[in-house]
Write a protein that holds these residues in place. Sequence first.
Motif, PDB file in Angstrom:
ATOM      1  N   GLY A  44      -0.072  10.640   9.757  1.00 10.04           N
ATOM      2  CA  GLY A  44       0.709   9.417   9.583  1.00 10.04           C
ATOM      3  C   GLY A  44       0.330   8.751   8.275  1.00 10.04           C
ATOM      4  N   ILE A  45       1.328   8.329   7.520  1.00 11.73           N
ATOM      5  CA  ILE A  45       1.112   7.642   6.254  1.00 11.73           C
ATOM      6  C   ILE A  45       1.812   6.288   6.343  1.00 11.73           C
ATOM      7  CG2 ILE A  45       1.591   7.659   3.768  1.00 11.73           C
ATOM      8  CD1 ILE A  45       1.565  10.726   3.938  1.00 11.73           C
ATOM      9  N   ARG A  46       1.084   5.231   5.998  1.00 10.13           N
ATOM     10  CA  ARG A  46       1.667   3.889   5.962  1.00 10.13           C
ATOM     11  C   ARG A  46       1.379   3.253   4.611  1.00 10.13           C
ATOM     12  NH1 ARG A  46      -0.924   1.532  11.220  1.00 10.13           N
ATOM     13  NH2 ARG A  46      -0.887   3.479  12.341  1.00 10.13           N
ATOM     14  N   VAL A  47       2.389   2.605   4.051  1.00  9.25           N
ATOM     15  CA  VAL A  47       2.240   1.896   2.788  1.00  9.25           C
ATOM     16  C   VAL A  47       2.445   0.414   3.071  1.00  9.25           C
ATOM     17  CG1 VAL A  47       3.138   1.586   0.449  1.00  9.25           C
ATOM     18  CG2 VAL A  47       3.085   3.875   1.472  1.00  9.25           C
ATOM     19  N   TRP A  48       1.441  -0.387   2.701  1.00  8.74           N
ATOM     20  CA  TRP A  48       1.462  -1.824   2.955  1.00  8.74           C
ATOM     21  C   TRP A  48       1.507  -2.597   1.646  1.00  8.74           C
ATOM     22  CZ3 TRP A  48       1.386  -3.879   7.871  1.00  8.74           C
ATOM     23  CH2 TRP A  48       1.091  -2.992   8.913  1.00  8.74           C
ATOM     24  N   GLU A  49       2.191  -3.723   1.672  1.00  8.28           N
ATOM     25  CA  GLU A  49       2.085  -4.694   0.587  1.00  8.28           C
ATOM     26  C   GLU A  49       1.049  -5.713   1.035  1.00  8.28           C
ATOM     27  OE1 GLU A  49       4.629  -7.983  -1.932  1.00  8.28           O
ATOM     28  OE2 GLU A  49       5.518  -7.083  -0.156  1.00  8.28           O
ATOM     29  N   VAL A  50       0.003  -5.857   0.237  1.00  6.77           N
ATOM     30  CA  VAL A  50      -1.063  -6.799   0.569  1.00  6.77           C
ATOM     31  C   VAL A  50      -0.819  -8.064  -0.243  1.00  6.77           C
ATOM     32  CG1 VAL A  50      -3.553  -7.202   0.530  1.00  6.77           C
ATOM     33  CG2 VAL A  50      -2.662  -4.935   1.074  1.00  6.77           C
ATOM     34  N   THR A  57       2.538  -6.780   4.694  1.00  9.09           N
ATOM     35  CA  THR A  57       3.853  -6.307   5.113  1.00  9.09           C
ATOM     36  C   THR A  57       3.906  -4.793   5.016  1.00  9.09           C
ATOM     37  OG1 THR A  57       4.823  -8.321   4.208  1.00  9.09           O
ATOM     38  CG2 THR A  57       6.327  -6.511   4.684  1.00  9.09           C
ATOM     39  N   LEU A  58       4.383  -4.142   6.073  1.00  7.91           N
ATOM     40  CA  LEU A  58       4.563  -2.695   6.037  1.00  7.91           C
ATOM     41  C   LEU A  58       5.772  -2.376   5.161  1.00  7.91           C
ATOM     42  CD1 LEU A  58       3.710   0.115   7.105  1.00  7.91           C
ATOM     43  CD2 LEU A  58       5.357  -0.223   8.940  1.00  7.91           C
TER      44      LEU A  58
END
Length: 102
Positions: A44-50, A57-58
């Motif tokens: 699983g790969i998730r990219v978040w805005e921090v 935010t995902l």
Amino acid sequence: ETDKIEKTPAIQDNGFNPRFQTDDTTDGARFTFVVEDAETAMLGIRVWEVNKVEFNTLVGHACIPALHLRPGHRSIELYDLQNNKLPHASVLCRFSKQVIMA
């Protein structure tokens, strides 16, 4: 290993062409996962805005069966929370695998 999670550090002002790297390398983050049952294992790969002001935010995610991973550079398409493909959103990854005999 079951449910192993690896993270890259958040990089401020990483914009539209973000780079995901650790502090000790210049060519991107490197993670190692031991897969005991490739038929059921998923990456699983998730990219978040921090964001310092608001909640994180995902941006997008992907889930790939381990059996479908092939060595080399791969562009992984990202999907939103409703599993709709995000246009022009992908993560470039380099995969390699090594068979370890027990």
